[in-house]
Scaffold this active site. Structure first.
Site: not given
Lengths: 405, 138
Positions: A363, A202, A225, A199, A122
């Site tokens: 993104c 997700q 999220k 990261d 991202h």
């Protein structure tokens, strides 16, 4: 306990509405998830009963708010199995988390060293590192992606080498859904003594993570999220790594003493939490974590995997339908194009039929370039989606494609 | 040759006649499909309209007192919308285009129905058209 999606849906009142005369089918969960009543009620309860600023107050409300916030810190610690609650920092989001680390490394990373990311990041895990490299003169490297949307890691030893200072990558790609080989990459990064960041934007809602098992230095999550409020991120950092970094922002809460000449900083986590924190968000996120853990992340992941497989099966016969990113290891994201149509047009016509998907570059411009597409349409599934919704999505997609071709 | 107002009224009537929004979109798509588009060579970077989610190229030429528009887009709905605008504003006196009233967009329900980003894209197209017209009108 059986996974009863209809009972679960009752916890999300927002889903019960019509859009342009059609029942809402919300498949934009990788962008943000909807919030269960438990989260909405926790936020209301905070404002109705114990709103006060935290940490500084001696009065009862302030202590209640502080307790509420700090108990969520402990809850997050347990959720990702961090060693201590002080290693959990509340940020404004993942972008803020990564910038905090990239800024902190400014005087640690040197010219001649390199920072390694991947082609499927991202923008929030690309740009802060580009800026770090500009400041320090370090080189930015990346792992490319193959036609299945998987990282090409054959030459891991030439990309991560003795001069690698930082390795930062996502656990699960937001644009493709690919689940990356985290442990393999971390092991290599650790063998050369690099700082590591994963990261979890997700992965948070779909996978259990044990940060001690991974041995990762930094791990970051996004509340919104994971069925929690917007405006809140989680930054986990190993104590010794966090202590070695300077604070990112100055202000209240993050100091020990302040004179007009100089201030000394508080210890972790407060050193990285300048200003009044997002108290309601933190309290709401605590309720979201409880909600998710009561259902069980493994159960949620199994439900979503079933939906993804069903959607692939249903949509594949549509002429020109092409999945972008069809790795064997994927989580709940169906990124696709239909040859001869533009993703924006699909998005508009699906919306007219009540189906919410995302279209564009997500993104992640570099990975879109790698696949030679201007963008994709992306349906992403969450714990409350149903097979009936996949059917509605497929029917709407077919209708849209017929209109456009 | 119909005037800008007459053209606008035709669009308003067409849109009023079609009840379902899916069908209105179908109408927009058909306009996009039948529009005379730009050749690949004509699609120059500086013709791109800023503020659109998809790529929209807009070209303007002076023909006597009139301004003639040609356009293209990589997404068909955007193409249809720009085709609609061309139908109204192309080959009309530059002065009139520059000062044209835009209430027809509201009367068509288009402005309310488009998402804010797409409504912005629509306004960007019109602003660009009016800007060309203003320059040509001298």
């Amino acid at each position: 306990m059986a996974y009863n999606v209809h009972d679960i849906r009752a916890q999300f009142p927002i889903l019960n509405q019509t859009i342009h005369g059609h029942p809402l089918v919300y498949l934009d969960n990788a962008a943000t998830s909807q919030k269960p009543l438990a989260v909405i009620n926790a936020i209301s309860d905070y404002y109705l009963n114990y709103n006060a600023n935290v940490h500084r107050g001696v009065h009862t409300l302030s202590q209640r708010a502080t307790d509420g916030m700090e108990s969520v810190r402990e809850q997050v610690r347990a959720h990702i199995n961090a060693k201590e609650a002080a290693e959990i920092i509340f940020t404004r989001g993942i972008t803020d988390s990564i910038n905090t680390i990239a800024f902190g490394l400014s005087s640690i990373v040197k010219k001649g060293q390199n920072v390694v990311i991947t082609e499927m990041e991202h923008h929030s895990n690309i740009v802060p590192w580009q800026m770090l490299c500009e400041r320090t003169g370090a080189e930015l490297r990346y792992f490319p992606v193959n036609a299945q949307g998987e990282l090409v890691i054959n030459d891991v030893d030439t990309i991560i080498d003795e001069d690698t200072a930082v390795v930062s990558f996502n656990h699960i790609s937001n644009a493709l859904g690919t689940i990356n080989p985290v442990q393999l990459l971390l092991k290599k990064a650790q063998s050369v003594g690099a700082w590591t960041l994963v990261d979890g934007a997700q992965s948070g809602p779909h996978a259990m993570v044990d940060v001690q098992d991974w041995g990762v230095d930094f791990f970051t999550l996004s509340s919104h999220k994971m069925y929690g409020p917007t405006g809140l991120g989680i930054l986990y950092g190993k104590r010794e790594r966090l202590e070695a970094l300077p604070p990112y922002q100055g202000g209240g809460e993050m100091i020990e003493t302040v004179t007009m000449e100089k201030s000394s900083y508080a210890g972790i986590p407060h050193k990285f939490e300048a200003g009044t924190p997002h108290i309601e968000g933190i309290i709401g996120f605590g309720a979201a974590l409880t909600f998710v853990n009561e259902l069980g992340i493994e159960n949620i992941a199994a439900h979503e995997a079933e939906l993804l497989a069903y959607a692939v099966e249903q949509c594949s016969p549509i002429e020109g339908f092409r999945i972008i990113g069809d790795s064997m290891h994927k989580a709940s994201v169906l990124s696709f194009v239909v040859d001869g149509t533009h993703p924006y047009d699909l998005g508009v016509l699906l919306d007219q039929q009540g189906v919410a998907i995302r279209t564009g570059q997500h993104c992640t411009q570099p990975i879109m370039d790698a696949f030679c597409v201007t963008g994709t349409a992306r349906a992403s599934f969450a714990l409350y989606n149903t097979k009936e919704e996949v059917d509605l999505f497929k029917a709407a997609l077919e209708k849209a494609v017929n209109m456009l071709k | 040759m119909s005037s800008i107002q007459e053209k606008q009224q035709v669009l308003i009537d067409d849109f009023d006649f079609i009840e379902e929004w899916m069908d209105k979109y179908n109408h927009i798509i058909e306009m996009g499909k039948s529009m005379t588009t730009l050749s690949e060579e004509e699609k120059e970077e500086d013709l791109l309209v800023k503020g659109c989610q998809s790529k929209v190229w807009l070209k303007a030429e002076k023909k006597g007192d009139n301004v003639v528009f040609k356009a293209d887009a990589d997404a068909i709905i955007a193409k249809g919308i720009v085709a609609m605008l061309i139908d109204v504003f192309s080959d009309q006196p530059a002065k009139e285009v520059a000062h044209a009233d835009l209430s027809f967009l509201e009367k068509m329900g288009l402005k309310d129905h488009l998402s804010p980003t797409r409504a912005n894209g629509l306004m960007s197209m019109i602003t660009q058209m009016k800007y060309y017209a203003l320059v040509f009108a001298g």
